[in-house]
Design an enzyme around this catalytic site. Structure first.
Site, PDB file in Angstrom:
ATOM      1  N   SER A   7      -5.149   1.921  17.604  1.00  0.00           N
ATOM      2  CA  SER A   7      -6.082   2.912  17.078  1.00  0.00           C
ATOM      3  C   SER A   7      -7.149   3.215  18.118  1.00  0.00           C
ATOM      4  CB  SER A   7      -6.741   2.335  15.826  1.00  0.00           C
ATOM      5  OG  SER A   7      -7.877   3.081  15.481  1.00  0.00           O
ATOM      6  N   ASN A  63      -7.087  10.640  14.779  1.00  0.00           N
ATOM      7  CA  ASN A  63      -7.209  10.744  13.311  1.00  0.00           C
ATOM      8  C   ASN A  63      -6.004  11.469  12.717  1.00  0.00           C
ATOM      9  OD1 ASN A  63      -9.987  10.241  14.349  1.00  0.00           O
ATOM     10  ND2 ASN A  63     -10.490  10.332  12.195  1.00  0.00           N
ATOM     11  N   ASN A  97       0.842  -1.219   0.000  1.00  0.00           N
ATOM     12  CA  ASN A  97       0.000   0.000   0.000  1.00  0.00           C
ATOM     13  C   ASN A  97       0.868   1.257   0.000  1.00  0.00           C
ATOM     14  OD1 ASN A  97      -2.615   1.168   0.028  1.00  0.00           O
ATOM     15  ND2 ASN A  97      -2.382   1.661   2.201  1.00  0.00           N
ATOM     16  N   TYR A 138     -11.217  -4.912  11.192  1.00  0.00           N
ATOM     17  CA  TYR A 138      -9.954  -4.167  11.309  1.00  0.00           C
ATOM     18  C   TYR A 138      -9.700  -3.785  12.769  1.00  0.00           C
ATOM     19  CZ  TYR A 138      -7.028  -0.027  11.575  1.00  0.00           C
ATOM     20  OH  TYR A 138      -6.080   0.880  11.972  1.00  0.00           O
ATOM     21  N   PHE A 156       4.349  -0.655  12.059  1.00  0.00           N
ATOM     22  CA  PHE A 156       3.219  -0.021  11.370  1.00  0.00           C
ATOM     23  C   PHE A 156       2.573  -0.972  10.354  1.00  0.00           C
ATOM     24  CE2 PHE A 156       6.044   3.667  12.190  1.00  0.00           C
ATOM     25  CZ  PHE A 156       5.168   4.540  12.808  1.00  0.00           C
ATOM     26  N   LEU A 172     -11.702  11.381   5.432  1.00  0.00           N
ATOM     27  CA  LEU A 172     -12.202  12.724   5.114  1.00  0.00           C
ATOM     28  C   LEU A 172     -11.166  13.620   4.417  1.00  0.00           C
ATOM     29  CD1 LEU A 172     -14.410  14.895   5.354  1.00  0.00           C
ATOM     30  CD2 LEU A 172     -13.529  15.404   7.649  1.00  0.00           C
ATOM     31  N   PHE A 188     -21.117  12.685   5.649  1.00  0.00           N
ATOM     32  CA  PHE A 188     -21.940  11.564   6.107  1.00  0.00           C
ATOM     33  C   PHE A 188     -22.737  11.931   7.362  1.00  0.00           C
ATOM     34  CE2 PHE A 188     -18.304   8.899   4.163  1.00  0.00           C
ATOM     35  CZ  PHE A 188     -18.893   8.932   2.907  1.00  0.00           C
ATOM     36  N   LYS A 237      -6.818  -4.913  16.056  1.00  0.00           N
ATOM     37  CA  LYS A 237      -6.062  -4.061  16.988  1.00  0.00           C
ATOM     38  C   LYS A 237      -6.327  -4.482  18.433  1.00  0.00           C
ATOM     39  CE  LYS A 237      -4.286  -1.373  13.768  1.00  0.00           C
ATOM     40  NZ  LYS A 237      -2.868  -1.543  13.385  1.00  0.00           N
ATOM     41  N   GLY A 257       0.612  -3.377   8.074  1.00  0.00           N
ATOM     42  CA  GLY A 257      -0.674  -4.032   8.244  1.00  0.00           C
ATOM     43  C   GLY A 257      -1.682  -3.439   7.283  1.00  0.00           C
TER      44      GLY A 257
HETATM   45  P1  NAD Z   1      -0.247   2.647   5.251  1.00  0.00           P
HETATM   46  O1  NAD Z   1      -1.067   1.652   4.519  1.00  0.00           O
HETATM   47  O2  NAD Z   1       0.099   3.919   4.566  1.00  0.00           O
HETATM   48  O3  NAD Z   1       1.099   1.967   5.776  1.00  0.00           O
HETATM   49  C1  NAD Z   1       1.171   0.605   6.093  1.00  0.00           C
HETATM   50  C2  NAD Z   1       2.394   0.051   5.377  1.00  0.00           C
HETATM   51  O4  NAD Z   1       2.501  -1.348   5.685  1.00  0.00           O
HETATM   52  C3  NAD Z   1       2.315   0.170   3.847  1.00  0.00           C
HETATM   53  O5  NAD Z   1       3.504   0.777   3.369  1.00  0.00           O
HETATM   54  C4  NAD Z   1       2.182  -1.272   3.359  1.00  0.00           C
HETATM   55  O6  NAD Z   1       2.797  -1.477   2.114  1.00  0.00           O
HETATM   56  C5  NAD Z   1       2.873  -2.026   4.501  1.00  0.00           C
HETATM   57  N1  NAD Z   1       2.428  -3.429   4.619  1.00  0.00           N
HETATM   58  C6  NAD Z   1       1.155  -3.903   4.632  1.00  0.00           C
HETATM   59  N2  NAD Z   1       1.163  -5.242   4.763  1.00  0.00           N
HETATM   60  C7  NAD Z   1       2.468  -5.626   4.852  1.00  0.00           C
HETATM   61  C8  NAD Z   1       3.127  -6.876   4.997  1.00  0.00           C
HETATM   62  N3  NAD Z   1       2.434  -8.032   5.066  1.00  0.00           N
HETATM   63  N4  NAD Z   1       4.475  -6.899   5.040  1.00  0.00           N
HETATM   64  C9  NAD Z   1       5.190  -5.745   4.951  1.00  0.00           C
HETATM   65  N5  NAD Z   1       4.625  -4.532   4.817  1.00  0.00           N
HETATM   66  C10 NAD Z   1       3.273  -4.479   4.776  1.00  0.00           C
HETATM   67  O7  NAD Z   1      -1.023   2.957   6.640  1.00  0.00           O
HETATM   68  P2  NAD Z   1      -0.779   4.100   7.718  1.00  0.00           P
HETATM   69  O8  NAD Z   1      -1.931   5.039   7.660  1.00  0.00           O
HETATM   70  O9  NAD Z   1       0.601   4.611   7.644  1.00  0.00           O
HETATM   71  O10 NAD Z   1      -0.970   3.240   9.039  1.00  0.00           O
HETATM   72  C11 NAD Z   1       0.123   2.636   9.705  1.00  0.00           C
HETATM   73  C12 NAD Z   1      -0.396   1.851  10.891  1.00  0.00           C
HETATM   74  O11 NAD Z   1      -1.152   2.722  11.736  1.00  0.00           O
HETATM   75  C13 NAD Z   1      -1.329   0.704  10.530  1.00  0.00           C
HETATM   76  O12 NAD Z   1      -1.072  -0.383  11.386  1.00  0.00           O
HETATM   77  C14 NAD Z   1      -2.699   1.284  10.785  1.00  0.00           C
HETATM   78  O13 NAD Z   1      -3.632   0.288  11.104  1.00  0.00           O
HETATM   79  C15 NAD Z   1      -2.433   2.175  11.981  1.00  0.00           C
HETATM   80  N6  NAD Z   1      -3.398   3.270  12.116  1.00  0.00           N
HETATM   81  C16 NAD Z   1      -3.608   4.131  11.088  1.00  0.00           C
HETATM   82  C17 NAD Z   1      -4.547   5.151  11.211  1.00  0.00           C
HETATM   83  C18 NAD Z   1      -4.830   6.101  10.074  1.00  0.00           C
HETATM   84  O14 NAD Z   1      -5.866   6.802  10.114  1.00  0.00           O
HETATM   85  N7  NAD Z   1      -3.970   6.231   9.070  1.00  0.00           N
HETATM   86  C19 NAD Z   1      -5.269   5.290  12.411  1.00  0.00           C
HETATM   87  C20 NAD Z   1      -5.016   4.404  13.453  1.00  0.00           C
HETATM   88  C21 NAD Z   1      -4.071   3.388  13.289  1.00  0.00           C
HETATM   89  N1  UDP Z   2     -16.534  11.705   6.606  1.00  0.00           N
HETATM   90  C1  UDP Z   2     -17.386  12.334   5.703  1.00  0.00           C
HETATM   91  N2  UDP Z   2     -17.161  12.127   4.360  1.00  0.00           N
HETATM   92  C2  UDP Z   2     -16.160  11.349   3.878  1.00  0.00           C
HETATM   93  C3  UDP Z   2     -15.309  10.704   4.820  1.00  0.00           C
HETATM   94  C4  UDP Z   2     -15.534  10.915   6.171  1.00  0.00           C
HETATM   95  O1  UDP Z   2     -18.293  13.067   6.089  1.00  0.00           O
HETATM   96  O2  UDP Z   2     -16.044  11.193   2.651  1.00  0.00           O
HETATM   97  C5  UDP Z   2     -16.730  11.959   8.054  1.00  0.00           C
HETATM   98  C6  UDP Z   2     -16.993  10.716   8.876  1.00  0.00           C
HETATM   99  O3  UDP Z   2     -18.380  10.443   8.925  1.00  0.00           O
HETATM  100  C7  UDP Z   2     -16.397  11.104  10.231  1.00  0.00           C
HETATM  101  C8  UDP Z   2     -15.237  12.017   9.866  1.00  0.00           C
HETATM  102  O4  UDP Z   2     -15.515  12.494   8.534  1.00  0.00           O
HETATM  103  O5  UDP Z   2     -17.332  11.864  10.980  1.00  0.00           O
HETATM  104  C9  UDP Z   2     -13.880  11.316   9.856  1.00  0.00           C
HETATM  105  O6  UDP Z   2     -13.962  10.156   9.040  1.00  0.00           O
HETATM  106  P1  UDP Z   2     -12.670   9.317   8.650  1.00  0.00           P
HETATM  107  O7  UDP Z   2     -13.132   8.188   7.775  1.00  0.00           O
HETATM  108  O8  UDP Z   2     -11.630  10.233   8.107  1.00  0.00           O
HETATM  109  O9  UDP Z   2     -12.123   8.783  10.049  1.00  0.00           O
HETATM  110  P2  UDP Z   2     -12.795   7.797  11.124  1.00  0.00           P
HETATM  111  O10 UDP Z   2     -14.169   7.452  10.670  1.00  0.00           O
HETATM  112  O11 UDP Z   2     -11.880   6.626  11.130  1.00  0.00           O
HETATM  113  O12 UDP Z   2     -12.772   8.540  12.410  1.00  0.00           O
END
Ligand code: NAD
Ligand code: UDP
Length: 339
Positions: free
Chosen positions: A124, A179, A35, A149, A80, A200, A218, A153, A82
């Site tokens: 998360s 977020n 990804n 998902y 990270f 968003l 939404f 966690k 996943g």
């Molecule tokens: P991302 O998808 O940008 O980064 C994840 C990375 O992991 C990617 O580069 C992907 O290629 C790599 N990856 C996936 N599966 C793999 C595997 N089997 N082996 C090796 N690499 C692999 O996501 P992100 O937004 O940077 O999120 C990072 C972490 O934080 C994740 O665990 C996600 O669940 C957690 N997280 C993200 C958010 C968010 O809103 N972005 C919120 C809470 C938690």
């Molecule tokens: N949201 C929205 N339109 C979109 C995506 C998200 O109105 O296209 C809203 C969603 O309902 C939430 C907030 O924006 O209230 C954050 O959503 P996001 O998906 O970014 O994060 P999460 O739901 O994981 O908190």
């Protein structure tokens, strides 16, 4: 320290790699680019002047991961890697359980074989489920999640807590992100979702560059000040700095510890749109759509524990998140694919 960053080519991992390098640490990124794009490595080098070592491995391949540790054993790991798309996890639960839990089990096993016991894990705010009331605090009660998902966690948190309990050598930080939004202020790295964004702010930014026509909001009938959902948006660079603070704290403590990484301030969808419109300099067309299944009205962090125990606090506000997010998107309208 030599820090292995799994998933370090991704959105949060790449920003954390930059902060680690800037703080003088040596970074190895382990990522299968499922990804993410290898271009991110050039960008990290451009920002920091240092090229991290890259191990292009799938963490489900334990032998390949073992080879990474054998070649250059790290002092600590930030995990990270996943899968993270909520809707996809509902459609493909087994893939999510197998990947998120399988990669983590392989990782801790290989760490233990190489005598590495310091780990920071990406959890998360979704683990607070829909029964607790915000602001969420770390010891507020039973963890649960409303989708597969989020359940991965919850389960991984339990696995890591049980491991730290059974084997007292471990120092484990479980970081519950709220977020994450925005981008590095250089505009060289940022969030680059494949396909139509679920979140968003990437959606707003893709409307702004003309890749999408209109934002759907939404729901505007939630019991909140303006009727739209409220979230705790945190600048991704603040989040990155929180990881370094956690790593440093783990040098002086054992066991498994959960810390919220948020700002402690909720912001509504309409206020996010307004902040981004100001940064972008033009209106974002939107229409009100029905509520999205599974969305909570409000979510924000109690940040007391992270402030007290990590000495860390988010410092960047929604204006900075919008400005830096827009710089990234406007300079890279097609993300890394345009590089
Ligand atoms: P991302 O998808 O940008 O980064 C994840 C990375 O992991 C990617 O580069 C992907 O290629 C790599 N990856 C996936 N599966 C793999 C595997 N089997 N082996 C090796 N690499 C692999 O996501 P992100 O937004 O940077 O999120 C990072 C972490 O934080 C994740 O665990 C996600 O669940 C957690 N997280 C993200 C958010 C968010 O809103 N972005 C919120 C809470 C938690
Ligand atoms: N949201 C929205 N339109 C979109 C995506 C998200 O109105 O296209 C809203 C969603 O309902 C939430 C907030 O924006 O209230 C954050 O959503 P996001 O998906 O970014 O994060 P999460 O739901 O994981 O908190």
């Amino acid at each position: 320290m030599h820090v292995l960053v799994t998933g370090g080519a991704g959105y949060i991992g790449s920003h954390t790699a930059v902060t680690l390098i800037e703080r003088g640490h040596r970074v190895t990124i382990a990522d299968n680019f499922d990804n993410s794009s290898p271009v991110v490595v050039d960008r990290i080098e451009r920002i920091t002047g240092t090229r991290p070592t890259i191990a292009a491995v799938d963490l489900l391949n334990k032998e390949a991961l073992t080879n990474v540790f054998a070649a250059d054993t790290p002092d600590a790991v930030i995990h990270f890697a996943g899968l993270k798309a909520v809707g996809e996890s509902v459609a493909q639960p087994l893939r999510y359980y197998a990947t998120n839990i399988g990669t983590t089990l392989n990782l801790v096993d290989v760490m233990r074989e190489h005598n590495v016991h310091r780990l920071v894990f990406s959890s998360s705010a979704t683990v607070y489920g829909d029964e607790q009331q915000p602001p969420y605090s770390e010891d507020g009660g039973h963890l649960n999640a409303t989708n597969p998902y989020g359940q991965t966690k919850v389960m991984i948190e339990r696995i890591l807590a049980d491991l730290a309990h059974a084997e007292p050598d471990w120092s484990i930080g479980i970081l519950r992100y709220f977020n994450p939004v925005g981008a590095h202020e250089s505009g060289l790295i940022g969030e680059d979702p494949h396909g139509i964004p679920n979140n968003l702010t990437p959606y707003i930014l893709q409307v702004a560059v003309g890749r999408l026509n209109e934002l759907g909001i939404f729901g505007n009938d939630y019991p909140t000040a303006d009727g739209t959902g409220e979230r705790d948006y945190i600048h991704v660079v603040d989040l990155a700095e929180g990881h370094v603070a956690a790593l440093e704290k783990l040098a002086t403590t054992t066991g498994a510890h959960a810390w919220n990484l948020g700002t402690g301030t909720p912001t509504s969808v309409l206020d996010v749109v307004a902040a981004f419109e100001k940064a972008i300099g033009k209106p974002i067309p939107y229409s009100i759509k029905p509520r999205r299944a599974g969305d909570l009205p409000q979510s924000w962090a109690d940040t007391t524990r992270a402030e007290q125990e990590l000495g860390w606090k988010a410092t960047r506000d929604i204006t900075a998140m919008a400005r830096d997010g827009w710089r990234w998107q406007s300079e890279n309208p097609d993300g890394y694919a345009g590089a």
